[in-house]
Each structure stands twice: as C-alpha cells, then as structure tokens.
Design a protein around this motif. Structure first.
Motif, PDB file in Angstrom:
ATOM      1  N   LEU A   1       1.538   5.331  -2.835  1.00  0.00           N
ATOM      2  CA  LEU A   1       1.754   6.753  -2.550  1.00  0.00           C
ATOM      3  C   LEU A   1       3.113   7.211  -3.045  1.00  0.00           C
TER       4      LEU A   1
ATOM      5  N   ASN B   1       0.806  -1.227   0.000  1.00  0.00           N
ATOM      6  CA  ASN B   1       0.000   0.000   0.000  1.00  0.00           C
ATOM      7  C   ASN B   1       0.837   1.274   0.000  1.00  0.00           C
TER       8      ASN B   1
ATOM      9  N   ARG C   1      -5.578  20.367  -5.620  1.00  0.00           N
ATOM     10  CA  ARG C   1      -5.779  18.925  -5.450  1.00  0.00           C
ATOM     11  C   ARG C   1      -5.427  18.276  -6.781  1.00  0.00           C
TER      12      ARG C   1
ATOM     13  N   GLU D   1      -5.019  14.558  -8.791  1.00  0.00           N
ATOM     14  CA  GLU D   1      -5.366  13.144  -8.774  1.00  0.00           C
ATOM     15  C   GLU D   1      -4.434  12.398  -9.718  1.00  0.00           C
TER      16      GLU D   1
ATOM     17  N   GLY E   1      -5.391   7.895  -6.840  1.00  0.00           N
ATOM     18  CA  GLY E   1      -4.916   8.552  -5.632  1.00  0.00           C
ATOM     19  C   GLY E   1      -5.057  10.052  -5.747  1.00  0.00           C
TER      20      GLY E   1
ATOM     21  N   THR F   1      -5.856   2.089  -9.928  1.00  0.00           N
ATOM     22  CA  THR F   1      -5.946   2.848  -8.685  1.00  0.00           C
ATOM     23  C   THR F   1      -6.161   4.317  -9.001  1.00  0.00           C
TER      24      THR F   1
ATOM     25  N   GLU G   1      -3.048  16.466   2.678  1.00  0.00           N
ATOM     26  CA  GLU G   1      -4.014  15.370   2.663  1.00  0.00           C
ATOM     27  C   GLU G   1      -3.687  14.470   1.476  1.00  0.00           C
ATOM     28  N   ASN G   2      -3.916  13.160   1.640  1.00  0.00           N
ATOM     29  CA  ASN G   2      -3.756  12.241   0.515  1.00  0.00           C
ATOM     30  C   ASN G   2      -4.630  11.021   0.732  1.00  0.00           C
ATOM     31  N   GLY G   3      -4.789  10.244  -0.329  1.00  0.00           N
ATOM     32  CA  GLY G   3      -5.588   9.039  -0.226  1.00  0.00           C
ATOM     33  C   GLY G   3      -5.492   8.219  -1.495  1.00  0.00           C
ATOM     34  N   CYS G   4      -6.082   7.018  -1.454  1.00  0.00           N
ATOM     35  CA  CYS G   4      -6.018   6.107  -2.589  1.00  0.00           C
ATOM     36  C   CYS G   4      -7.239   5.200  -2.590  1.00  0.00           C
ATOM     37  N   THR G   5      -7.794   4.992  -3.779  1.00  0.00           N
ATOM     38  CA  THR G   5      -8.858   4.023  -3.993  1.00  0.00           C
ATOM     39  C   THR G   5      -8.310   2.953  -4.929  1.00  0.00           C
ATOM     40  N   TYR G   6      -8.514   1.690  -4.560  1.00  0.00           N
ATOM     41  CA  TYR G   6      -7.988   0.557  -5.328  1.00  0.00           C
ATOM     42  C   TYR G   6      -9.121  -0.085  -6.129  1.00  0.00           C
TER      43      TYR G   6
END
Length: 144
Positions: A37, A33, A97, A99, A114, A112, A67-72
């Motif tokens: 990133l 994971n 922001r 992506e 992110g 993915t 801020e950060n994030g990820c969708t798989y």
C-alpha cells in the motif's frame, strides 16, 4: 469461483519505477503486506506531482482515501526493481478509483494489483466536485 487473471502492462497508461528496500521484507523473506500500500501511494503521489497536481501545503488538492485493497499474484521483495502501472477505472463527480499494478523487472504480467478510491474534499472534509482541468488530467489515464 475462478480467480481473475493478473493484468499486463498493456492494460495501464502511466508507469513509475519503484525500488524495493531491505526494510520492505518481513520475517518470512517476502515483502510485508503494508509495504504494498505504501508503494502504491508513492507511485500515485509521484505521478500527481509530475503532472502538476499540488499535493502538499496550504494550496494542495485534498484527496482523501475512502477505500483501498490489493490482490496478490506472485511474490516480490528486496532487491526487486519494480514498475508501477497506473490507470483510472472510474471518474465520478467528486471521486475516482485508481488501480496500481506492480511489475517485477521486465515481466509483462503484474505481481500485484491494488486500488484506491479517492474523494476530493474541501478544507472542512466535505466532498467537492473535481475541477475541469484536474478532470482532464485524470482522464489521460482513464480506462474506457
């Protein structure tokens, strides 16, 4: 709640090839994971440097990730050759922001998605307005 479908290549404005490495896989045989990133950060940094944004040294533009994030959507891992797609979804006075989607091989659908929210700061860490020239460059990958 229905899940948002993965984006496609047509949804992005800039692309960077990214090669996975042997060390990217974890004990379960898929990409760790934290590696996602790292790949996102690398794709953003290379795009910035290729477009004349100085990100190193005393004269560097100082963006701080807040801020950060990820969708798989589907697995990737070594030895997959990936393409990172980049797009801005928000451009504010001091922040944006961005992506990043990872596409496996020639696939049109992202594996993915992110995001990073970056704030431009001065040397003391205080948010500062994004200069017009930098704003114009960032606008080239802004999604309307």
């Amino acid at each position: 709640m229905p899940r948002t479908p993965p984006p496609t290549r047509a949804d992005f404005h800039a692309f960077r090839p990214i090669q996975t490495r042997w060390a990217d896989n974890d004990e379960y045989g898929h990409m760790n994971n934290a590696t996602y990133l790292s790949l996102f950060d690398t794709a953003i940094s290379v795009w910035q440097m290729e477009n004349g944004i100085n990100i190193r040294g005393p004269e560097a533009i100082r963006f701080v990730v807040v801020e950060n994030g990820c969708t798989y959507f589907s697995e990737v891992g070594f030895p997959d050759a990936l393409t990172a797609g980049l797009r801005l979804t928000h451009l504010g006075r001091t922040s944006y922001r961005i992506e990043i989607a990872l596409f496996k091989g020639d696939e049109d659908t992202a594996s993915t998605l992110g995001f990073f929210v970056n704030v431009l700061t001065d040397p003391d860490g205080t948010p500062t307005p994004i200069p017009d020239a930098l704003r114009a460059l960032l606008s080239t990958i802004l999604t309307e």
